[in-house]
Scaffold this motif. Sequence first.
Motif, PDB file in Angstrom:
ATOM      1  N   TYR A 202       0.823  -1.214   0.000  1.00 61.33           N
ATOM      2  CA  TYR A 202       0.000   0.000   0.000  1.00 61.33           C
ATOM      3  C   TYR A 202       0.854   1.260   0.000  1.00 61.33           C
ATOM      4  CZ  TYR A 202      -4.556  -2.190   0.669  1.00 61.33           C
ATOM      5  OH  TYR A 202      -5.723  -2.888   0.472  1.00 61.33           O
ATOM      6  N   LYS A 203       2.086   1.136   0.529  1.00 60.01           N
ATOM      7  CA  LYS A 203       2.949   2.325   0.618  1.00 60.01           C
ATOM      8  C   LYS A 203       3.485   2.741  -0.748  1.00 60.01           C
ATOM      9  CE  LYS A 203       4.511   1.084   5.295  1.00 60.01           C
ATOM     10  NZ  LYS A 203       5.675   0.711   6.112  1.00 60.01           N
ATOM     11  N   LYS A 204       3.486   1.800  -1.709  1.00 63.22           N
ATOM     12  CA  LYS A 204       4.068   2.100  -3.017  1.00 63.22           C
ATOM     13  C   LYS A 204       3.071   2.848  -3.887  1.00 63.22           C
ATOM     14  CE  LYS A 204       7.323  -1.705  -2.895  1.00 63.22           C
ATOM     15  NZ  LYS A 204       7.875  -2.876  -3.577  1.00 63.22           N
ATOM     16  N   SER A 205       3.621   3.582  -4.875  1.00 67.56           N
ATOM     17  CA  SER A 205       2.782   4.440  -5.717  1.00 67.56           C
ATOM     18  C   SER A 205       3.380   4.491  -7.121  1.00 67.56           C
ATOM     19  CB  SER A 205       2.710   5.851  -5.119  1.00 67.56           C
ATOM     20  OG  SER A 205       2.023   6.733  -5.975  1.00 67.56           O
ATOM     21  N   SER A 206       2.628   5.044  -8.076  1.00 67.09           N
ATOM     22  CA  SER A 206       3.121   5.268  -9.448  1.00 67.09           C
ATOM     23  C   SER A 206       2.471   6.524  -9.988  1.00 67.09           C
ATOM     24  CB  SER A 206       2.803   4.069 -10.336  1.00 67.09           C
ATOM     25  OG  SER A 206       1.407   3.944 -10.488  1.00 67.09           O
ATOM     26  N   ASP A 207       3.171   7.181 -10.941  1.00 62.88           N
ATOM     27  CA  ASP A 207       2.669   8.425 -11.533  1.00 62.88           C
ATOM     28  C   ASP A 207       3.155   8.497 -12.976  1.00 62.88           C
ATOM     29  OD1 ASP A 207       1.375  10.785 -11.815  1.00 62.88           O
ATOM     30  OD2 ASP A 207       2.468  11.867 -10.238  1.00 62.88           O
ATOM     31  N   ARG A 208       2.526   9.373 -13.732  1.00 62.02           N
ATOM     32  CA  ARG A 208       2.870   9.542 -15.148  1.00 62.02           C
ATOM     33  C   ARG A 208       3.042  11.017 -15.438  1.00 62.02           C
ATOM     34  NH1 ARG A 208       0.822   4.844 -18.105  1.00 62.02           N
ATOM     35  NH2 ARG A 208      -0.113   3.422 -16.582  1.00 62.02           N
ATOM     36  N   THR A 209       3.929  11.314 -16.335  1.00 58.97           N
ATOM     37  CA  THR A 209       4.114  12.691 -16.786  1.00 58.97           C
ATOM     38  C   THR A 209       4.373  12.675 -18.281  1.00 58.97           C
ATOM     39  OG1 THR A 209       5.396  14.728 -16.498  1.00 58.97           O
ATOM     40  CG2 THR A 209       6.602  12.654 -16.259  1.00 58.97           C
ATOM     41  N   THR A 210       3.863  13.677 -18.959  1.00 57.13           N
ATOM     42  CA  THR A 210       3.997  13.742 -20.418  1.00 57.13           C
ATOM     43  C   THR A 210       5.111  14.720 -20.779  1.00 57.13           C
ATOM     44  OG1 THR A 210       1.662  13.241 -20.689  1.00 57.13           O
ATOM     45  CG2 THR A 210       2.809  14.218 -22.576  1.00 57.13           C
ATOM     46  N   VAL A 211       6.092  14.224 -21.507  1.00 55.40           N
ATOM     47  CA  VAL A 211       7.224  15.036 -21.970  1.00 55.40           C
ATOM     48  C   VAL A 211       7.356  14.815 -23.470  1.00 55.40           C
ATOM     49  CG1 VAL A 211       9.717  15.385 -21.817  1.00 55.40           C
ATOM     50  CG2 VAL A 211       8.409  14.855 -19.758  1.00 55.40           C
ATOM     51  N   PRO A 212       7.432  15.869 -24.280  1.00 58.04           N
ATOM     52  CA  PRO A 212       7.576  15.674 -25.731  1.00 58.04           C
ATOM     53  C   PRO A 212       8.737  14.742 -26.053  1.00 58.04           C
ATOM     54  CG  PRO A 212       7.151  17.972 -25.242  1.00 58.04           C
ATOM     55  CD  PRO A 212       7.347  17.298 -23.931  1.00 58.04           C
ATOM     56  N   LYS A 213       8.558  13.942 -27.093  1.00 60.31           N
ATOM     57  CA  LYS A 213       9.533  12.905 -27.458  1.00 60.31           C
ATOM     58  C   LYS A 213      10.915  13.494 -27.720  1.00 60.31           C
ATOM     59  CE  LYS A 213      10.251   8.540 -28.447  1.00 60.31           C
ATOM     60  NZ  LYS A 213      10.028   7.494 -27.475  1.00 60.31           N
ATOM     61  N   ILE A 214      10.973  14.712 -28.214  1.00 66.23           N
ATOM     62  CA  ILE A 214      12.268  15.286 -28.619  1.00 66.23           C
ATOM     63  C   ILE A 214      13.153  15.584 -27.415  1.00 66.23           C
ATOM     64  CG2 ILE A 214      11.394  16.254 -30.778  1.00 66.23           C
ATOM     65  CD1 ILE A 214      10.967  18.898 -29.366  1.00 66.23           C
ATOM     66  N   TYR A 215      12.560  15.644 -26.201  1.00 69.41           N
ATOM     67  CA  TYR A 215      13.374  15.944 -25.009  1.00 69.41           C
ATOM     68  C   TYR A 215      13.730  14.684 -24.220  1.00 69.41           C
ATOM     69  CZ  TYR A 215      11.916  20.703 -26.054  1.00 69.41           C
ATOM     70  OH  TYR A 215      11.707  21.887 -26.674  1.00 69.41           O
ATOM     71  N   HIS A 216      13.248  13.508 -24.670  1.00 69.18           N
ATOM     72  CA  HIS A 216      13.574  12.267 -23.962  1.00 69.18           C
ATOM     73  C   HIS A 216      15.067  11.992 -23.909  1.00 69.18           C
ATOM     74  CE1 HIS A 216       9.327  10.251 -24.147  1.00 69.18           C
ATOM     75  NE2 HIS A 216       9.301  11.467 -23.658  1.00 69.18           N
ATOM     76  N   PRO A 217      15.844  12.242 -25.002  1.00 70.72           N
ATOM     77  CA  PRO A 217      17.286  11.950 -24.913  1.00 70.72           C
ATOM     78  C   PRO A 217      17.981  12.717 -23.784  1.00 70.72           C
ATOM     79  CG  PRO A 217      16.644  12.218 -27.204  1.00 70.72           C
ATOM     80  CD  PRO A 217      15.460  12.635 -26.379  1.00 70.72           C
ATOM     81  N   PHE A 218      17.526  13.944 -23.491  1.00 73.42           N
ATOM     82  CA  PHE A 218      18.184  14.728 -22.439  1.00 73.42           C
ATOM     83  C   PHE A 218      17.836  14.172 -21.056  1.00 73.42           C
ATOM     84  CE2 PHE A 218      17.394  17.594 -26.054  1.00 73.42           C
ATOM     85  CZ  PHE A 218      18.705  17.880 -26.396  1.00 73.42           C
ATOM     86  N   ILE A 219      16.640  13.590 -20.919  1.00 73.17           N
ATOM     87  CA  ILE A 219      16.261  12.983 -19.638  1.00 73.17           C
ATOM     88  C   ILE A 219      17.020  11.665 -19.434  1.00 73.17           C
ATOM     89  CG2 ILE A 219      14.330  11.939 -18.372  1.00 73.17           C
ATOM     90  CD1 ILE A 219      12.529  14.019 -19.789  1.00 73.17           C
ATOM     91  N   VAL A 220      17.111  10.883 -20.506  1.00 71.01           N
ATOM     92  CA  VAL A 220      17.814   9.605 -20.417  1.00 71.01           C
ATOM     93  C   VAL A 220      19.318   9.823 -20.308  1.00 71.01           C
ATOM     94  CG1 VAL A 220      18.299   7.441 -21.623  1.00 71.01           C
ATOM     95  CG2 VAL A 220      15.987   8.393 -21.654  1.00 71.01           C
ATOM     96  N   GLY A 221      19.826  10.755 -21.125  1.00 72.05           N
ATOM     97  CA  GLY A 221      21.256  11.027 -21.103  1.00 72.05           C
ATOM     98  C   GLY A 221      22.035  10.022 -21.936  1.00 72.05           C
ATOM     99  N   PRO A 222      23.313  10.312 -22.204  1.00 72.37           N
ATOM    100  CA  PRO A 222      24.134   9.370 -22.969  1.00 72.37           C
ATOM    101  C   PRO A 222      24.347   8.088 -22.179  1.00 72.37           C
ATOM    102  CG  PRO A 222      25.492  11.147 -22.088  1.00 72.37           C
ATOM    103  CD  PRO A 222      24.076  11.528 -21.810  1.00 72.37           C
ATOM    104  N   TYR A 223      24.102   6.951 -22.869  1.00 72.49           N
ATOM    105  CA  TYR A 223      24.270   5.642 -22.240  1.00 72.49           C
ATOM    106  C   TYR A 223      23.455   5.529 -20.940  1.00 72.49           C
ATOM    107  CZ  TYR A 223      28.266   5.809 -25.403  1.00 72.49           C
ATOM    108  OH  TYR A 223      29.064   5.947 -26.506  1.00 72.49           O
TER     109      TYR A 223
END
Length: 1296
Positions: free
Chosen positions: A234-255
Amino acid sequence: MQAAVMEESNATNIEQQPNALNNGQELVSSNEQPSSPTPVATPTSSTGTGNATPAFSYDDLFPALPTNSSAAAPLGPAAPAIARVTSSQKTQVLHVPMEERKSTESEKFGEGESKRICQQITKETGAQIEIVSGKNQSLTFLIKGKQSELLDARRKILMSFSTQASRQVNVPREHYRVILGKRGERLRELERVTSTRINIPHQGDESDVITIAGTKEGIERAEQEIRQLSAEQYKKSSDRTTVPKIYHPFIVGPYNENLNKLQEETGAKINVPPQQVQKEEIIISGEKEAVAAAKAKVEAIYKEMEKKCSTVSVEVAKPQHRYVIGPKGSTIAEILQLTGVSVEMPPNDSILETITLRGPQVALGNALTVVYQKANSVKSVEINAPHWIHKYVIGRKGANMKQLEEDCPNVNVNCLENKIKLEGDPENVDRAVSYLNDIIRNYEENFTYEVMTVNPSYYKHIIGKAGANVNRLKDELKVNINIEEREGQNNIRIEGPKEGVRLAQLELQEKIDKLENEKSKDVIIDRRLHRSIIGAKGEKIREVKDRYRQVTITIPTPQENTDIVKLRGPKEDVDKCHKDLLKLVKEIQESSHIIEVPIFKQFHKFVIGKGGANIKKIRDETQTKIDLPAEGDTNEVIVITGKKENVLEAKERIQKIQNELSDIVTEEVQISPKYYNSIIGTGGKLISSIMEECGGVTIKFPNSDSKSDKVTIRGPKDDVEKAKAQLLELANERQQASFSVEVRAKQQHHKFLIGKNGASIRKIRDATGARIIFPSNEDSDKEAIIIIGKEESVNKAKEQLEAIIKECDEVTEGEVTVDPKHHKHFVAKRGTILHRISEECGGVMISFPRPGTNSDKVTIKGAKECIEAAKQRIEETVADLEAQTTIEVVIPQRQHRTIMGARGFKVQQVTSEFDVQIKFPDRDATEPVEGLTNGVNGDGSEGGAEGEPSAEPVRQCDVIRITGRIEKCNAAKQALIDLIPIEEELNVPFDLHRTIIGPRGANVRQFMSTHDVHVELPPSDLKSDIIKVSGTPARVAEAREALEKMIEDYEADRADRELRSFVLQIEVDPEYHSKLIGRQGAVINKLRADHDVNISLPKRDDPNQRIISITGYQAKAEAARDAILEIVGELQTLHRDVIEIDTRIHSHIIGHRGRTIRKIIDDYKVDIKFPSADDPQANPNAVTIIGKEEDVENAKEMLLSMAEDYERDYLENLPPSPQPQTVGAFLTGGAGASSGSGGGTNENGFIIKDAPWEKKQQAKNLTAPNTQSQEDFPVFAAGGAPVAATPITSVWGPKN
């Protein structure tokens, strides 16, 4: 459940005292137990006010355990410390009181049944179990074994001998996977530790109730573990957020560097969709605080890059894109790491060459330079190289490629059809091109290949036994010889040095020429003679092979089960060998005459003679083989094999021995030959039984050709007389039932009397029981028909026969002239045409002249009008034959099998429908045909019909000939052309493909079978709408219509699904949800069924517990909504009253399985709710009553009355609970004193003085005890903490 673990120790030193066992107590010897309990010091309060925190002595609160008197004193000051050695074997004592014992069959059969159960548990778990039964019917078990074995055995013992209870626990379904654990390991461990059985609903079951069965103690422990696991989820949770696809590489980062760092910092799991998946939603899961922190950081990166990012586009040739991407996108990650700029590539299937760079403005220039460097870092070159040279370029076991890899690293070599493609570093590629060109040039100058077309039947002779011929050529001439069979081409390919190829070709051509001049011949020889032809150790066949050394003789093995002996070699030698083999077979057959001589068993020993002298002499002098039955065999027949004259001589000599030694007599009995068959009986059974009954005499009937009436009986005199009497008796019986009469009928009418397959005569026989004998070919009187049987039966049969004969006499006879060249057409295929004409024309008899008579007269017998009709039908058929012509239709040979169909079914339909004959050519006839061209069918498929000619030459095997009337031939020709398969592409929505295929392809197989077509669907990853259907044009058209109908149905169903998908949401107070559901879902299921909708109530973890969703057609969903609101409205009008009843007697009011409270609810028409144990805020004594005001008051009065009775009878008589002297006793304000409702509890806790961790001599390395440590706080009955090999210093001080 009071069963408890009473003792646990090493199996090697346990001291058992079964007489001292008590419930729930440990076994302690009298010398270890102090005579009186250790006195508990009264806590001394500190001076001052009453609110001061009291201090207690550590020794008073935690008295020391008694020392072990059995421990041996040290041997001396110099004695070394001995490490404690423990055994893996443990021991537990388990006690089951009489009141908790399960009632089993063991009570009926004594202790034997209980011991048998214990032995079974020992076999299953490996633990040793001893059982003792007390006077009070209690059971005590002593269990020895490893820890895991003890747990398994303890659980099985409690399940077998202890009363089992059960309890249901509500747990959300999404928590089941945590309780189960990996592959169910956690659930199995929990069952083993708690000695319970836990039943979790199956995946398809919507229930959220887990059932626990076992002992009360085990159930409570299992429930606690399950609730603890569920609470953690019960203590665990999940959430979603929408980020344009073109900015995903900066969130993931190299490797994935940035993503990994975020996950480490926040502790949350962040799921970013892969680059190729076009989704912008990022999913974050974990603890609530971690999820919130991770989401904030992700959105912060996105906002920052949205402000800073600029873009620049650059055109790069499409083939160079993969060098920018790199293996698995590594180059793009490298550019992002070096410059902080993201590289966006166009899709692989796109023709666009534009690459977009996105990142900070200052870094775009550097990133652009790196992209150009990567794009131009690889050079691609193609070298012309014939396909046959590729394997030499690769080298033996890839030797050349390995050398190339060492000299020119990072160069990729790819062999295409007639080219070799190289890619890699420009400098290394140039060196590799030079290296490969030298190899190719060398092989083109010094090596060559030749292709020879050879009949496949010659392959085995060219290859030789075990490849001897080909291997010799390979070794001597250093060439490669391969046999190719593809696309109807049968070739031998020779590759190698030019001179070697030339010599190998000459030798193979010489071998082929020789094979073409050879002859093959099959000789049919009974396979039973094969062993005789081969001879002892192959001597006979070796003589034949030596005479004809160039002829190969192949005799089949016994397993092949065939009579064909194959000869191959020069034509003249094969013919001579054939004659010699037949001559050898004739000799073997002549010397294989077999005769059976019956000799009475008692005379066999005289035939053999002393030491086998007699039988050996007869064998040698007559040159025969004589086989006698085995000693224990009842058979009396001696078998003689050899040449006929020798066999007869041996027979006479053996019979002479028998006649000289006994009173064997021979007598003859006169019996009419017409009774022979009835006396012999079916299969000779009757006569065999007479011979056996009469001492084994021999009874011989004369041959049918002799017409003799003398039956010979041979054997001992008494037995012969007995057999004679029985034969005469049988003959007399047969004579009485042999009244006969003669009926005369013309010979040509006999077949009408007999009927088809004897049907008419069999009918008369069955009706009358008489036997009717027609004259044979040897009889002089061909008109006499004999009827035999009882007089009455014979007269009936005579009347029926005479009636038929009278009808036959009225039959006339006619003739029709048919040219002999057409006779074969009528009688072919077992006279199918004649039978058809006969059936159509009243069953007339049509007789064609015999072959070779050269007569053109056809005789027809039957009624006059039937004869005329048959004549006309025959003349029409002859006219058709005269008008027959033959046309040719050209269809490529590869299509013939398709046109014929399974077992020629399709072509048989054409011949039957158009009354023509169709002849397919020999597929091996590949000679070209002049004046004909292959054509195409009107729809573009290949065929020999009208249309544009094809460049493909016409061969003999492509020409099909049709014979019949010209108009029928043309129609049949068109029918054949229509059978040529075509392929048509149909546009079927991709979503429908799964329906077409069906479960495991069942639907598509049924479709293909129904419409006789082949359906090819595209791979699922292409998501193409195109389906290919192949078959005959008519069948393809039917399949197209069927698919179009399926598409219409699919579109209609999809539209219907959209209408059914209307969702309506209403808000309902969660208090009324249980009423909407009803008992076992009765109310909600009725609503669903009545309105044909799906009603979904909120789940436990849904944020909004008031929303109820209704899915279905709009009108029905609205009707269901109105029905739900109506129910809720009725519930809202009900009266509600809350009363307080002591929580301890709630279970008494509820009753066993809720029977008492359910009766109150049904009697007073109210709903009664008790407080939930999961809600800590709720008043545990509050009971809520809901219903009409009058009913509520009546129910309230009833409940209060019941509560008052229970309080008086139950609570007041409860004995006071004993107050043990525990640490809790020191937490009160004073001994027995209490102040206020709090019971005197001191809010400031308490203080312990002189604890081990406060002593100065131990204060350096010790801290307060860890309550989670099993070392400091061992669990009783669980084995405690493992004993370490080295001394462990605990905060409690050294161990005793």
